[in-house]
Motif scaffolding. Structure first.
Motif, PDB file in Angstrom:
ATOM      1  N   PRO A  70       0.837  -1.205   0.000  1.00 49.13           N
ATOM      2  CA  PRO A  70       0.000   0.000   0.000  1.00 49.13           C
ATOM      3  C   PRO A  70       0.870   1.253   0.000  1.00 49.13           C
ATOM      4  O   PRO A  70       1.872   1.323   0.717  1.00 49.13           O
ATOM      5  CB  PRO A  70      -0.790  -0.124   1.303  1.00 49.13           C
ATOM      6  N   THR A  71       0.518   2.222  -0.831  1.00 48.18           N
ATOM      7  CA  THR A  71       1.316   3.445  -0.940  1.00 48.18           C
ATOM      8  C   THR A  71       0.532   4.696  -0.560  1.00 48.18           C
ATOM      9  O   THR A  71       1.113   5.752  -0.360  1.00 48.18           O
ATOM     10  CB  THR A  71       1.841   3.616  -2.376  1.00 48.18           C
ATOM     11  N   VAL A  72      -0.790   4.587  -0.459  1.00 48.63           N
ATOM     12  CA  VAL A  72      -1.616   5.759  -0.175  1.00 48.63           C
ATOM     13  C   VAL A  72      -1.858   5.861   1.328  1.00 48.63           C
ATOM     14  O   VAL A  72      -2.369   4.907   1.936  1.00 48.63           O
ATOM     15  CB  VAL A  72      -2.964   5.673  -0.914  1.00 48.63           C
ATOM     16  N   PRO A  73      -1.507   6.973   1.960  1.00 49.58           N
ATOM     17  CA  PRO A  73      -1.767   7.118   3.401  1.00 49.58           C
ATOM     18  C   PRO A  73      -3.249   6.959   3.718  1.00 49.58           C
ATOM     19  O   PRO A  73      -4.101   7.520   3.034  1.00 49.58           O
ATOM     20  CB  PRO A  73      -1.295   8.553   3.696  1.00 49.58           C
ATOM     21  N   GLY A  74      -3.534   6.156   4.736  1.00 51.41           N
ATOM     22  CA  GLY A  74      -4.919   5.955   5.131  1.00 51.41           C
ATOM     23  C   GLY A  74      -5.558   4.718   4.545  1.00 51.41           C
ATOM     24  O   GLY A  74      -6.611   4.293   4.993  1.00 51.41           O
ATOM     25  N   GLY A  75      -4.948   4.130   3.521  1.00 45.66           N
ATOM     26  CA  GLY A  75      -5.493   2.916   2.935  1.00 45.66           C
ATOM     27  C   GLY A  75      -6.115   3.142   1.569  1.00 45.66           C
ATOM     28  O   GLY A  75      -6.196   4.259   1.065  1.00 45.66           O
ATOM     29  N   ASP A  76      -6.577   2.071   0.976  1.00 44.82           N
ATOM     30  CA  ASP A  76      -7.097   2.062  -0.392  1.00 44.82           C
ATOM     31  C   ASP A  76      -8.150   3.156  -0.601  1.00 44.82           C
ATOM     32  O   ASP A  76      -9.192   3.164   0.065  1.00 44.82           O
ATOM     33  CB  ASP A  76      -7.715   0.694  -0.673  1.00 44.82           C
ATOM     34  N   PRO A  77      -7.920   4.085  -1.553  1.00 46.00           N
ATOM     35  CA  PRO A  77      -8.863   5.205  -1.753  1.00 46.00           C
ATOM     36  C   PRO A  77     -10.256   4.747  -2.167  1.00 46.00           C
ATOM     37  O   PRO A  77     -11.258   5.345  -1.761  1.00 46.00           O
ATOM     38  CB  PRO A  77      -8.195   6.021  -2.861  1.00 46.00           C
ATOM     39  N   ARG A  78     -10.342   3.694  -2.973  1.00 45.35           N
ATOM     40  CA  ARG A  78     -11.647   3.222  -3.431  1.00 45.35           C
ATOM     41  C   ARG A  78     -12.487   2.703  -2.275  1.00 45.35           C
ATOM     42  O   ARG A  78     -13.674   3.014  -2.167  1.00 45.35           O
ATOM     43  CB  ARG A  78     -11.444   2.126  -4.480  1.00 45.35           C
ATOM     44  N   LEU A  79     -11.878   1.922  -1.385  1.00 47.96           N
ATOM     45  CA  LEU A  79     -12.621   1.414  -0.240  1.00 47.96           C
ATOM     46  C   LEU A  79     -13.011   2.551   0.693  1.00 47.96           C
ATOM     47  O   LEU A  79     -14.143   2.584   1.204  1.00 47.96           O
ATOM     48  CB  LEU A  79     -11.802   0.369   0.516  1.00 47.96           C
ATOM     49  N   VAL A 103      -9.493   6.361   7.973  1.00 48.04           N
ATOM     50  CA  VAL A 103      -8.240   5.592   7.915  1.00 48.04           C
ATOM     51  C   VAL A 103      -8.598   4.117   8.068  1.00 48.04           C
ATOM     52  O   VAL A 103      -9.332   3.738   8.988  1.00 48.04           O
ATOM     53  CB  VAL A 103      -7.265   6.004   9.037  1.00 48.04           C
ATOM     54  N   LEU A 104      -8.099   3.293   7.164  1.00 50.86           N
ATOM     55  CA  LEU A 104      -8.351   1.855   7.242  1.00 50.86           C
ATOM     56  C   LEU A 104      -7.434   1.207   8.267  1.00 50.86           C
ATOM     57  O   LEU A 104      -6.275   1.599   8.432  1.00 50.86           O
ATOM     58  CB  LEU A 104      -8.122   1.193   5.879  1.00 50.86           C
ATOM     59  N   THR A 105      -7.967   0.200   8.959  1.00 53.18           N
ATOM     60  CA  THR A 105      -7.205  -0.553   9.955  1.00 53.18           C
ATOM     61  C   THR A 105      -7.505  -2.040   9.793  1.00 53.18           C
ATOM     62  O   THR A 105      -8.400  -2.425   9.047  1.00 53.18           O
ATOM     63  CB  THR A 105      -7.586  -0.120  11.387  1.00 53.18           C
ATOM     64  N   ALA A 106      -6.756  -2.853  10.502  1.00 47.27           N
ATOM     65  CA  ALA A 106      -6.974  -4.305  10.468  1.00 47.27           C
ATOM     66  C   ALA A 106      -8.033  -4.671  11.496  1.00 47.27           C
ATOM     67  O   ALA A 106      -7.768  -5.354  12.489  1.00 47.27           O
ATOM     68  CB  ALA A 106      -5.675  -5.050  10.732  1.00 47.27           C
ATOM     69  N   GLY A 107      -9.247  -4.212  11.278  1.00 50.35           N
ATOM     70  CA  GLY A 107     -10.335  -4.501  12.187  1.00 50.35           C
ATOM     71  C   GLY A 107     -10.542  -3.400  13.215  1.00 50.35           C
ATOM     72  O   GLY A 107      -9.747  -2.458  13.333  1.00 50.35           O
ATOM     73  N   LEU A 293       0.539   5.258  11.523  1.00 48.47           N
ATOM     74  CA  LEU A 293       0.635   4.139  12.465  1.00 48.47           C
ATOM     75  C   LEU A 293       0.126   2.832  11.865  1.00 48.47           C
ATOM     76  O   LEU A 293       0.559   1.751  12.261  1.00 48.47           O
ATOM     77  CB  LEU A 293      -0.167   4.456  13.734  1.00 48.47           C
ATOM     78  N   THR A 294      -0.800   2.917  10.915  1.00 53.83           N
ATOM     79  CA  THR A 294      -1.455   1.711  10.396  1.00 53.83           C
ATOM     80  C   THR A 294      -1.277   1.577   8.882  1.00 53.83           C
ATOM     81  O   THR A 294      -2.111   0.969   8.210  1.00 53.83           O
ATOM     82  CB  THR A 294      -2.964   1.738  10.730  1.00 53.83           C
ATOM     83  N   THR A 295      -0.192   2.088   8.342  1.00 56.01           N
ATOM     84  CA  THR A 295      -0.001   2.184   6.893  1.00 56.01           C
ATOM     85  C   THR A 295      -0.307   0.892   6.153  1.00 56.01           C
ATOM     86  O   THR A 295      -1.037   0.885   5.171  1.00 56.01           O
ATOM     87  CB  THR A 295       1.450   2.606   6.576  1.00 56.01           C
ATOM     88  N   ALA A 296       0.244  -0.217   6.590  1.00 56.50           N
ATOM     89  CA  ALA A 296       0.088  -1.477   5.851  1.00 56.50           C
ATOM     90  C   ALA A 296      -0.728  -2.502   6.622  1.00 56.50           C
ATOM     91  O   ALA A 296      -0.611  -3.696   6.382  1.00 56.50           O
ATOM     92  CB  ALA A 296       1.472  -2.049   5.520  1.00 56.50           C
ATOM     93  N   HIS A 297      -1.598  -2.054   7.528  1.00 57.16           N
ATOM     94  CA  HIS A 297      -2.337  -2.990   8.369  1.00 57.16           C
ATOM     95  C   HIS A 297      -3.501  -3.651   7.633  1.00 57.16           C
ATOM     96  O   HIS A 297      -3.833  -4.792   7.898  1.00 57.16           O
ATOM     97  CB  HIS A 297      -2.862  -2.280   9.622  1.00 57.16           C
ATOM     98  N   ALA A 298      -4.163  -2.928   6.743  1.00 53.27           N
ATOM     99  CA  ALA A 298      -5.329  -3.481   6.041  1.00 53.27           C
ATOM    100  C   ALA A 298      -4.866  -4.325   4.856  1.00 53.27           C
ATOM    101  O   ALA A 298      -4.174  -3.845   3.966  1.00 53.27           O
ATOM    102  CB  ALA A 298      -6.247  -2.357   5.570  1.00 53.27           C
ATOM    103  N   ASN A 299      -5.276  -5.588   4.846  1.00 48.07           N
ATOM    104  CA  ASN A 299      -4.899  -6.517   3.786  1.00 48.07           C
ATOM    105  C   ASN A 299      -5.484  -6.066   2.453  1.00 48.07           C
ATOM    106  O   ASN A 299      -6.684  -5.794   2.344  1.00 48.07           O
ATOM    107  CB  ASN A 299      -5.428  -7.906   4.169  1.00 48.07           C
TER     108      ASN A 299
END
Length: 426
Positions: A70-79, A103-107, A293-299
Motif C-alpha cells: 500500500p502506498t496511499v496514506p490511510g489505505g485504499d482510496p476506493r474502499l 483511515v483503514l485498519t486491520a479490524g 501508524l497503520t499504513t500497511a495494516h489493512a490486507n
C-alpha cells in the motif's frame, strides 16, 4: 526466566495465556460442542460467498494492485470512498463523511488500540462504561500503556440512563483526573445489545466537552438491528450529533475530539477479512497520525472484496436479510428464556443475549466453576463476570444467537436438557 522471550513479551503472553479454569472447557468439551462464546455472525455467509464470487472484470483489473505494498496514506482510496458513502447512507451524519476522514485498519481492535495510543500518553487513563468487552483492557494496556477506569452501572436493565452519572462518579473518584484523556463508548453495547438514546449521547458529548475529553464511539454493532425495536431504541451515531457549523440539532462540542470506530466483522460476519476503520471528520492531525501508524495494516485482498461488497446493488437486501435472520434466531432463544423464567436484557441490536443462566450461585468460585464445566454438556457461552458489569452479580452469561434458526433450536434443546439434569441433581 524464559531465555527465548523478552520480559515485555513474557508479560503479554502471561496476560493472554488462559488460566487453568478457562482452559478446562477446551480440554474437556465434547467434539460436538456448540460454541456460542465468540462474536461471529454466521447468518448470511452463504449470500456473502455469492457476492464475492461475482467480483466483476473491472474490479479484477484493480486487483493487480494487490501484489504491491500500500502506498496511499490511510489505505485504499476506493474502499475509503465506498465506506464514506456507506456512512452517509446509514449513519445520518450532519456533515457528509469524505474519504479523507477515514483511515483503514486491520479490524476494529486495531483502530481502538491505535486511536488510544494516538490521543493518550504512557500512564494516562480512559473511562469505559461497564459492562464491556474484556479485550478493551488488553488493547489499552499492552501497547499504549493506558489505564482503564470502569464506570460501573447500578443495573443492567436500565443501564443507559446511568451512563453519564456513572461516568461522573468514576471521574470524580479518580485520583488522577488530569490524566483522563478519553471516554470509550460501545454503541450498541457488547454484551447487552442495546443502544444509547439520543439524549443520553448528547449528555455524554457534553460531559466530554466540559472536561476536554475525546469521545471514541465504537459503532461496530450499529446496523445489526433486530425486528422488534420500538421508537427511541434506534441506533444513533455520534456522526449525526456533531458539526463545527452548529446547525439546528447539533451539539456544541469540539468535533476535533469526536471519533468513530467501525468494522465489517460483526455486521457481515467477515471477521477473517480484518477490515476496520477510524472516522474523524475534523481532526486532520489524528487522521495523519493514524495513517502513519497503520499504513500497511489493512490486507489489500480484503480491501478489494469488501469494497466490492459495499458497492454491490445487493447490499440493502443483504442488510435486511441479516436483520431478519438474527431476529428469527433471537426469538427462538428469547422464547426459551421466558419459558424458563430466566432474567435477561432484551437486546435491540447485536449478536448476543445477556442472561442470568444460573441464579443460585453464591461465590465467584462457583460462578467460574459453573461456566468452566458447561462445555462438557455440549454448549459453550461467555461468562458474564468477564465483562466488568454490576458488582456482585453472579450467574450471567453472554449467549450468541447469530447462528441459523435451525441450529438455535438445537441449542435450546441442549439448554433444556442441561436444566433438566441440574434440576434432578439439585
Amino acid at each position: 526466566m524464559n531465555p527465548g522471550l523478552s520480559s515485555r513479551t513474557k508479560k503479554i503472553v502471561d496476560e493472554l495465556d488462559p488460566t487453568p479454569l478457562t482452559l478446562a472447557p477446551q480440554q474437556t468439551q465434547r467434539p460436538s460442542t456448540i460454541d456460542l462464546s465468540n462474536a461471529q455472525n454466521e447468518v448470511v455467509r452463504r449470500e456473502l460467498l455469492d457476492v464475492f464470487k461475482h467480483v466483476d472484470d473491472g474490479e479484477l483489473l484493480i486487483a493487480k494492485q494487490i501484489f504491491a505494498l500500500p502506498t496511499v496514506p490511510g489505505g485504499d482510496p476506493r474502499l475509503r470512498r465506498n465506506l464514506a458513502e456507506f456512512f452517509n447512507t446509514y449513519s445520518n451524519p450532519l456533515q457528509p463523511v469524505q474519504r479523507e476522514h477515514i483511515v483503514l485498519t486491520a479490524g476494529a481492535s486495531d483502530a481502538i488500540e491505535h486511536v488510544i495510543y494516538a490521543v493518550c500518553d504512557d500512564g494516562d487513563s480512559i473511562l469505559v462504561p461497564g459492562p464491556f468487552w474484556p479485550g478493551i483492557e488488553y488493547l489499552a494496556s499492552s501497547w499504549a500503556n493506558v489505564n482503564i477506569i470502569v464506570a460501573e452501572p447500578p443495573t443492567y436493565t436500565n443501564y443507559a440512563s446511568y451512563l453519564v452519572p456513572s461516568l461522573q462518579a468514576a471521574y470524580d473518584f479518580s485520583p488522577v483526573k488530569g490524566r483522563i484523556k478519553a471516554v470509550l463508548l460501545t454503541n450498541s453495547s457488547n454484551p447487552l445489545g442495546r443502544c444509547y438514546p439520543r439524549d443520553v449521547l448528547i449528555e455524554c458529548l457534553e460531559f466530554c466537552q466540559e472536561r476536554e475529553l475525546h469521545l471514541i464511539s465504537d459503532e461496530l454493532y450499529a446496523l445489526t438491528e433486530l425486528g422488534h425495536i420500538k421508537k427511541g431504541e434506534e441506533f444513533v451515531s455520534v456522526l449525526s450529533l456533531t458539526d463545527p457549523f452548529l446547525p439546528e440539532g447539533a451539539i456544541k462540542v469540539d468535533p476535533n475530539r469526536v471519533h468513530i470506530v467501525w468494522s465489517a466483522s460483526k455486521l457481515f460476519g467477515v471477521s477473517g477479512l480484518r477490515i476496520g476503520c477510524l472516522v474523524s471528520q475534523h481532526n486532520r492531525e489524528l487522521i495523519r497520525a493514524m495513517a502513519l501508524l497503520t499504513t500497511a495494516h489493512a490486507n489489500t485482498i480484503s480491501t478489494l472484496y469488501f469494497s466490492s461488497l459495499l458497492s454491490s446493488s445487493y447490499l440493502p437486501t443483504l442488510l435486511a436479510l441479516n436483520s431478519e435472520r438474527l431476529t428469527a434466531s433471537y426469538r427462538v432463544l428469547a422464547d426459551w428464556l421466558h419459558k424458563r423464567s430466566i432474567e435477561f436484557v432484551q437486546p435491540t441490536h447485536g449478536l448476543f443475549v445477556f442472561a442470568r443462566l444460573a441464579k443460585d450461585l453464591r461465590t465467584m468460585e462457583q460462578d467460574t466453576s459453573y461456566f468452566a464445566q458447561l462445555p462438557q454438556t455440549g454448549l459453550k457461552v461467555s461468562p458474564g463476570h468477564s465483562y466488568q458489569g454490576k458488582e456482585g452479580e453472579l450467574g450471567w452469561a453472554r449467549i450468541r444467537f447469530s447462528i441459523g434458526e435451525e441450529l438455535m433450536r438445537k441449542v435450546v434443546a441442549k439448554l433444556d436438557a442441561i436444566f433438566e439434569q441440574q434440576g434432578r441433581s439439585a
